[in-house]
Design an enzyme around this catalytic site. Structure first.
Site, PDB file in Angstrom:
ATOM      1  N   ASP A  54       0.823  -1.206   0.000  1.00 14.78           N
ATOM      2  CA  ASP A  54       0.000   0.000   0.000  1.00 14.78           C
ATOM      3  C   ASP A  54       0.861   1.261   0.000  1.00 14.78           C
ATOM      4  O   ASP A  54       0.509   2.267  -0.614  1.00 14.78           O
ATOM      5  CB  ASP A  54      -0.924   0.008   1.223  1.00 14.78           C
ATOM      6  CG  ASP A  54      -2.100  -0.952   1.071  1.00 14.78           C
ATOM      7  OD1 ASP A  54      -2.238  -1.559  -0.011  1.00 14.78           O
ATOM      8  OD2 ASP A  54      -2.878  -1.086   2.034  1.00 14.78           O
ATOM      9  N   ASN A 123      -4.676   8.603   2.394  1.00 15.86           N
ATOM     10  CA  ASN A 123      -4.893   8.180   3.780  1.00 15.86           C
ATOM     11  C   ASN A 123      -5.084   9.356   4.716  1.00 15.86           C
ATOM     12  O   ASN A 123      -6.121   9.483   5.350  1.00 15.86           O
ATOM     13  CB  ASN A 123      -3.720   7.327   4.273  1.00 15.86           C
ATOM     14  CG  ASN A 123      -3.885   5.856   3.961  1.00 15.86           C
ATOM     15  OD1 ASN A 123      -4.945   5.425   3.525  1.00 15.86           O
ATOM     16  ND2 ASN A 123      -2.835   5.085   4.178  1.00 15.86           N
ATOM     17  N   ASP A 124      -4.068  10.203   4.806  1.00 14.37           N
ATOM     18  CA  ASP A 124      -4.159  11.264   5.808  1.00 14.37           C
ATOM     19  C   ASP A 124      -3.126  12.363   5.613  1.00 14.37           C
ATOM     20  O   ASP A 124      -2.086  12.176   4.992  1.00 14.37           O
ATOM     21  CB  ASP A 124      -4.002  10.683   7.222  1.00 14.37           C
ATOM     22  CG  ASP A 124      -2.837   9.700   7.343  1.00 14.37           C
ATOM     23  OD1 ASP A 124      -1.716  10.068   6.969  1.00 14.37           O
ATOM     24  OD2 ASP A 124      -3.051   8.575   7.808  1.00 14.37           O
ATOM     25  N   TYR A 165      -3.130   5.062  10.133  1.00 15.87           N
ATOM     26  CA  TYR A 165      -2.561   5.716  11.318  1.00 15.87           C
ATOM     27  C   TYR A 165      -3.651   6.162  12.287  1.00 15.87           C
ATOM     28  O   TYR A 165      -3.522   6.038  13.506  1.00 15.87           O
ATOM     29  CB  TYR A 165      -1.722   6.905  10.849  1.00 15.87           C
ATOM     30  CG  TYR A 165      -0.869   7.578  11.899  1.00 15.87           C
ATOM     31  CD1 TYR A 165      -0.602   6.988  13.129  1.00 15.87           C
ATOM     32  CD2 TYR A 165      -0.294   8.823  11.643  1.00 15.87           C
ATOM     33  CE1 TYR A 165       0.194   7.613  14.072  1.00 15.87           C
ATOM     34  CE2 TYR A 165       0.506   9.458  12.572  1.00 15.87           C
ATOM     35  CZ  TYR A 165       0.742   8.851  13.784  1.00 15.87           C
ATOM     36  OH  TYR A 165       1.526   9.472  14.705  1.00 15.87           O
ATOM     37  N   SER A 166      -4.745   6.683  11.757  1.00 21.41           N
ATOM     38  CA  SER A 166      -5.844   7.157  12.599  1.00 21.41           C
ATOM     39  C   SER A 166      -6.381   6.047  13.497  1.00 21.41           C
ATOM     40  O   SER A 166      -6.698   6.274  14.671  1.00 21.41           O
ATOM     41  CB  SER A 166      -6.968   7.721  11.719  1.00 21.41           C
ATOM     42  OG  SER A 166      -8.068   8.137  12.493  1.00 21.41           O
ATOM     43  N   SER A 168      -4.697   3.461  14.602  1.00 23.34           N
ATOM     44  CA  SER A 168      -3.684   3.216  15.631  1.00 23.34           C
ATOM     45  C   SER A 168      -3.741   4.262  16.737  1.00 23.34           C
ATOM     46  O   SER A 168      -3.381   3.981  17.884  1.00 23.34           O
ATOM     47  CB  SER A 168      -2.283   3.213  15.003  1.00 23.34           C
ATOM     48  OG  SER A 168      -2.161   2.206  14.028  1.00 23.34           O
TER      49      SER A 168
END
EC number: 2.7.1.23
Length: 260
Positions: A54, A123-124, A165-166, A168
């Site tokens: 990814d 993603n972020d 990540y969010s 986690s």
């Protein structure tokens, strides 16, 4: 048709997969170009294939967003939310691409504005400390002050990024087709600091109350905020065109990947 191939050669199978892809493309008389960090923004292609995990696909998000390119990710990494598990049948996969026998799964992107720069992330976008010191950030939603975070940073995630990540950092899991932003503090210095899920018409501004705050787009440092500077984020009108060779159920994929 010109196919661009972007490979992570640190992955053990990447060279072998690349050779198989090139063999099929040559047999079908399809033009192709090998892309890398230096030329990926300048070469012109109609279709993009990534080889890796990814993270490799995230490396080309800016290009595919700006140029509206379909992208097929071939997984030879560990996490494969975005990529396809076709490494053992490359000929089948590439033939389906050539025959237009695939479908597009559109994913929302978060668009960040800072000064005269625009960043796109699948993603972020994160604002993170650059030292071991805690940082202070003020959050505004549609120009209205919402909250001040004393923390290690803030994550502005898309629905796709809600499982990265969010997650986690304690954020919620959101179905990937939803056009929302998930605002999640990183190790907040307050028990009352929680994630916020915002609609696709919201505009978020984050003001740095500290010096040297890193702006990180899909895991890569994009810039630095100084005290008093703002970063603006919103759901972009651009979308990622993710190529799928077969239907995938989000919850089946989620169950398998979270077990790993």
């Amino acid at each position: 048709m010109i196919v661009g191939v972007f490979a992570n050669f640190q992955k053990e199978l990447s060279k072998e997969i690349l050779d198989k892809i090139v063999s099929v493309l040559k047999n079908e008389k399809i033009d192709w170009v090998l892309m890398n960090e230096k030329n990926k923004d300048s070469v012109k292609v109609n279709f993009l294939i990534t080889i890796g995990g990814d993270g490799t696909l995230l490396n080309v998000v800016e290009k595919v967003a700006k140029e509206n390119l379909p992208v097929l990710g071939i997984n030879c990494g560990r996490v494969g939310y975005l990529t396809e598990e076709v490494a053992d049948n490359i000929h089948f996969a590439i033939k389906k691409i050539i025959d237009n026998d695939y479908f597009i799964e559109e994913r929302h992107l978060v668009e960040a504005h800072f000064k005269d720069k625009i960043f796109y992330a699948l993603n972020d976008i994160c604002l993170a400390r650059s030292t071991f010191n805690i940082i202070d950030l003020s959050l505004y939603i549609d120009e209205v002050f919402a909250q001040e975070y004393r923390s290690d940073g803030i994550i502005i995630a898309t629905a796709t990024g809600s499982t990265a990540y969010s997650l986690s950092a304690g954020g919620p899991i959101v179905e990937p087709q939803l056009g929302v932003m998930v605002v999640t503090p990183i190790c907040p210095h307050s028990l009352s600091s929680r994630s916020l899920v915002l609609g696709d018409d919201r505009v978020v501004k984050i003001k740095s109350e500290s010096d040297e705050v890193l702006v990180v787009s899909d895991g890569r440092v994009a810039d630095t905020l100084k005290k008093g500077e703002y970063l603006e984020c919103k759901i972009s009108s651009k979308k990622l065109k993710l190529v799928r060779l077969k239907k995938k159920n989000f919850y089946e994929v989620l169950r398998e990947k979270i077990k790993e």
